[in-house]
Structures are given as C-alpha cells and as structure tokens.
Design an enzyme around this catalytic site. Structure first.
Site, short mmCIF file in Angstrom:
data_model
loop_
_atom_site.label_atom_id
_atom_site.label_comp_id
_atom_site.label_asym_id
_atom_site.label_seq_id
_atom_site.Cartn_x
_atom_site.Cartn_y
_atom_site.Cartn_z
N ARG A 87 0.88 -1.15 0.04
CA ARG A 87 0.07 0.05 -0.03
C ARG A 87 0.65 1.15 0.07
O ARG A 87 0.68 2.36 -0.64
CB ARG A 87 -0.78 -0.03 1.15
CG ARG A 87 -1.74 1.30 1.35
CD ARG A 87 -2.98 1.39 2.17
NE ARG A 87 -2.76 0.36 3.20
CZ ARG A 87 -2.01 0.87 4.31
NH1 ARG A 87 -1.12 1.79 4.59
NH2 ARG A 87 -1.97 -0.16 5.38
N TYR A 104 -17.80 15.28 -14.90
CA TYR A 104 -18.26 13.69 -14.92
C TYR A 104 -19.07 13.37 -14.17
O TYR A 104 -18.98 14.02 -12.81
CB TYR A 104 -16.84 12.68 -14.79
CG TYR A 104 -17.29 11.40 -14.64
CD1 TYR A 104 -17.33 10.75 -15.71
CD2 TYR A 104 -16.88 10.72 -13.40
CE1 TYR A 104 -17.58 9.29 -15.81
CE2 TYR A 104 -17.16 9.35 -13.22
CZ TYR A 104 -17.39 8.63 -14.35
OH TYR A 104 -17.73 7.11 -14.58
N ASP A 138 -8.90 17.52 -14.57
CA ASP A 138 -8.95 16.12 -14.91
C ASP A 138 -8.72 16.06 -16.43
O ASP A 138 -9.61 16.41 -17.32
CB ASP A 138 -10.69 15.65 -14.70
CG ASP A 138 -11.06 14.33 -15.28
OD1 ASP A 138 -10.49 13.76 -16.06
OD2 ASP A 138 -11.76 13.72 -14.60
N LYS A 155 -9.74 4.99 -19.06
CA LYS A 155 -10.13 5.28 -20.64
C LYS A 155 -9.05 5.19 -21.34
O LYS A 155 -8.66 4.11 -21.54
CB LYS A 155 -10.61 6.77 -20.33
CG LYS A 155 -11.89 6.98 -19.27
CD LYS A 155 -13.05 6.15 -19.35
CE LYS A 155 -13.98 6.01 -18.11
NZ LYS A 155 -14.13 7.41 -17.45
C1 LIG Z 1 -14.47 7.86 -16.24
C2 LIG Z 1 -14.31 9.28 -15.87
C3 LIG Z 1 -14.03 9.48 -14.31
C4 LIG Z 1 -14.16 8.40 -13.25
O1 LIG Z 1 -13.04 7.21 -13.69
P1 LIG Z 1 -13.18 5.80 -12.98
O2 LIG Z 1 -12.03 5.20 -13.36
O3 LIG Z 1 -14.45 5.27 -13.76
O4 LIG Z 1 -13.48 5.83 -11.53
C5 LIG Z 1 -13.63 10.76 -14.07
N1 LIG Z 1 -13.50 11.73 -14.79
C6 LIG Z 1 -13.62 11.49 -16.43
C7 LIG Z 1 -13.61 12.91 -17.33
C8 LIG Z 1 -14.10 10.11 -16.79
O5 LIG Z 1 -14.22 9.99 -17.97
#
Ligand SMILES: *Cc1c(COP(=O)(O)O)cnc(C)c1O
Length: 381
Positions: free
Chosen positions: A47, A99, A171, A196
């Site tokens: 961790r 998101y 983000d 993604k």
């Molecule tokens: C999918 C997504 C998230 C969340 O990510 P997870 O891996 O699903 O927890 C946050 N921000 C954006 C822009 C996303 O597309």
C-alpha cells in the site's frame, strides 16, 4: 529531448532487472523483507509502495512533466484522494459539466464533510471571478467537457487562479498527456481516469494523479497511503502496457472522429454535432491553440422526430455502453446513462437533452463505423 512518441514506448529505464527482461516485472508481493532490524528499506508494504505501481507512477509524472505521479484503484479513487487535501470549510469552484461520478462525489459526499462548491462554466473567466470567496482554495475542471466537448483554457484559468492564490486541478482523462499537458500550461494537479485512454482497452479500472510541486506531492503521497485506494500491481502493468500505444490509438481515433463528425453534420436527421475538431464548432479556435488534437469523443443531437433509444438499439458495430477511450467504438445516451446521476435541472442547465448521443470512437475502419451509423439512421425515417 526525447520525442513524446518515443517516451511512450521507452518510458523510464527498467531499473530493477537482473534478467534482461524488456518490460518491468509484476511484483505481486504485499510485503518486503528487512535485511536487518534497523535497516532503512526502500519497500516495506505494497500500500505504501510497490515497484510495479511505482514504474507507472514515474512514467505518468514523466509524460505529464510533473514532480510525482500516484496510481489509484479508479479515477474516482484518484479524485477523492485529491479532494481530501482540503479542509473543512474550504470552498472549491468546479466546472459545470464535470463527470457525473465526480459531481456525485463532490456534491453528496464531500459537502457532508464540510467542503462547499460553486459550479460555473469555466470558459467564462468573469463567472469564475464572481464565484471566488475568501475561503476558495481551488478551481477544478475537465479541459474537454463531457459530453458536449466544450474546451476550457487551462492557460487562462490557471493564470487567474494564480492571481488569487488558488490551485488549478485538471481532469485530463479525455485528452491524455498526448493532446495536452496541463502542468505545462500552469495547472497544479492533473488527474486521469486511466480506465479510459491510458489503459485503452476497456480491461482495467485505474486512476492517476500528477502533482507540480514537491509540497503537493507530499500531501497526495501521504493521503494515498493513509486512505489506501492504491492500484494493484497487475492493473498497474496493464495501464503501463496501454500507454505504449497511446499515440497510435489516439491518432486513429481522432482521425476517425473527425470524419464521423463531418459525416453526421451533413445528415438531415442530425440537428447538431459537437466536436472541437470541426471548423464550424464554437470551440475550434481554442482547441487549435491549446490542444494537440480534438480527441476521440464526439456527441450529436438527433432531430426531434427521431427516437434516440431506437437509434442506438439499431447500432451493430458500436456497442451501447458507457465509458470511452477503448480501441472499440461505443455509443451511449448521456441523459439516461452517464449523466443520470445529475438532477434533471442540472442536466438541462448543462445543455443535455434526451436526443443527445455520445460516441467514443475506436480504431476500427472509419468506413465501417460510418456505414453502421448510416444504416441505423436509415431506419429512423
Ligand atoms: C470515467 C471518468 C472518471 C471516473 O473514473 P473511474 O476510473 O471510472 O473511476 C472521472 N473523470 C472522467 C472525465 C471520466 O471520464
């Protein structure tokens, strides 16, 4: 200076290797031996640190040009850790179309723990200025908004944030460091859902954070260990592998996306298309200035007389599914799928409608993708 495409493949040297293996090993071990009782060990417990995870953390810090990287079990684990650097009564300005899961995390969970948020269109600097309060600590947004693909200037927002002593947190999921490196434009913290584009194959859930300064690295690093939402070694290796082909995938995906956006623009059954790579898109100019490409996601509204559910049900090559950034193309209805967490009023306020379709374009042949959209549209008459 090594070119970005070379950095993706060669990354940082594999430093821990007596075998000649050309990829870093996966260390599943959760604990690491002390050579003797008073030893200062580099690794003690996974961790707190794991060599496989650390390879990915160093790699993303290198690609984003930051001080340090941190890997988490999901994008939301990364986001919740970053927001945990704030204290009770702090106020944060957030983009008006973040998101859905982020919206829920901030407005349902973090408000209970004493943070407050004001939502603004971060393209509007006056709106940001108007939202700044004495206890405001940060501005948080997605450069490319989802699902309408509006582009916020990281340069302008972070300059304004600096003037007011605020952190800029971006983000960068939709763009990745290939299309934008927010820290080099003035941001302080970059977050990814590596689920993604960085993972790239819809087979690993992961989140990454990169910090600009050692002081922020210290704060995020402390919380990563204290809260514990770390990325498992096997998953870290999948993200590492995905990153190697990031630019190849992205190049094809955005080439496909532009061709599809242009094709949909010409359809009488489509009332509008949102893609900042289109010359006529209102975000085209800023995308040209600050992004190295418009990415692989686009959205469009079907004409009022077209049944959106029926349309997506007719698609054959596009899978009806949430998420994005994979080699395979996906279609979804933001109103009922990705953005269902937002109250109806918030969905309407951010410009969503039940007629909106979001496409996450993959690397397939663009002719086949267009043919699939056309056959579905042809059945809508
Ligand atoms: C999918 C997504 C998230 C969340 O990510 P997870 O891996 O699903 O927890 C946050 N921000 C954006 C822009 C996303 O597309």
């Amino acid at each position: 200076m090594t070119d970005f495409n070379t950095k993706l493949v060669h990354g940082i040297p594999v430093g821990d290797n007596q075998t000649g293996a050309v990829v870093p090993p996966i260390y599943q071990s959760t604990t690491f031996a002390y050579p003797q009782a008073d030893a200062k060990v580099r690794w003690d417990y996974t961790r707190s640190g794991n060599p496989t995870r650390e390879y990915l953390e160093k790699e993303i810090a290198y690609l984003e040009d930051g001080d340090a990287g941190f890997a988490f079990s999901s994008g939301l684990a990364a986001i919740s850790t970053v927001f945990s650097i704030f204290d009770r009564d702090d106020h944060i300005i957030i983009g008006d179309s973040v998101y859905g899961g982020t919206y829920r995390l901030l407005n349902d969970y973090f408000t209970k723990h004493g943070l407050s948020f004001t939502t603004v269109d971060t393209r509007d600097l006056d709106a940001i200025k108007g939202a700044i309060q004495p206890n405001t600590r940060a501005i948080y947004f997605e450069t490319l908004s989802n699902p309408l693909l509006k582009v916020t200037s990281v340069k302008k927002v972070s300059a304004l944030a600096k003037e007011h002593g605020l952190l800029t947190i971006v983000d960068n999921t939709f763009l990745t460091p290939y299309l934008q490196q927010p820290l080099n434009l003035g941001a302080d913290i970059v977050i990814h859902s590596a689920t993604k584009y960085l993972g790239g194959h819809s087979d690993v859930l992961a989140g990454l954070v990169v910090t600009r300064t050692p002081a922020l690295s210290q704060q995020v690093g402390y919380l990563q260990n204290a809260l514990g939402p770390t990325l498992a070694p096997e998953a870290a290796n999948l993200v590492r592998r995905g990153i190697e082909t990031l630019s190849l995938r992205m190049d094809r995906e955005q080439q496909n996306a532009l061709a599809i956006a242009e094709h949909l623009e010409a359809s009488p059954l489509v009332s509008s298309v949102h893609y900042p790579g289109l010359k006529q898109d209102p975000n085209y100019q800023i995308a040209q200035e600050e992004l190295n490409g418009a990415g692989g996601v686009l959205s469009f509204e079907l004409a009022d007389n077209v049944d959106a559910d029926r349309f997506v049900n007719q698609l054959k090559l596009f899978t009806l599914a949430v998420s994005l950034g994979s080699v395979a193309s996906l279609a979804e209805l933001p109103w009922t799928m990705t953005h269902a967490e937002l109250p109806v009023s918030a969905r309407k306020a951010s410009g969503l409608s039940p007629q909106l379709i979001r496409l996450a374009i993959g690397v397939e042949s663009v002719r086949d993708l267009i043919e699939d959209l056309d056959q579905a549209l042809a059945q809508m008459g």
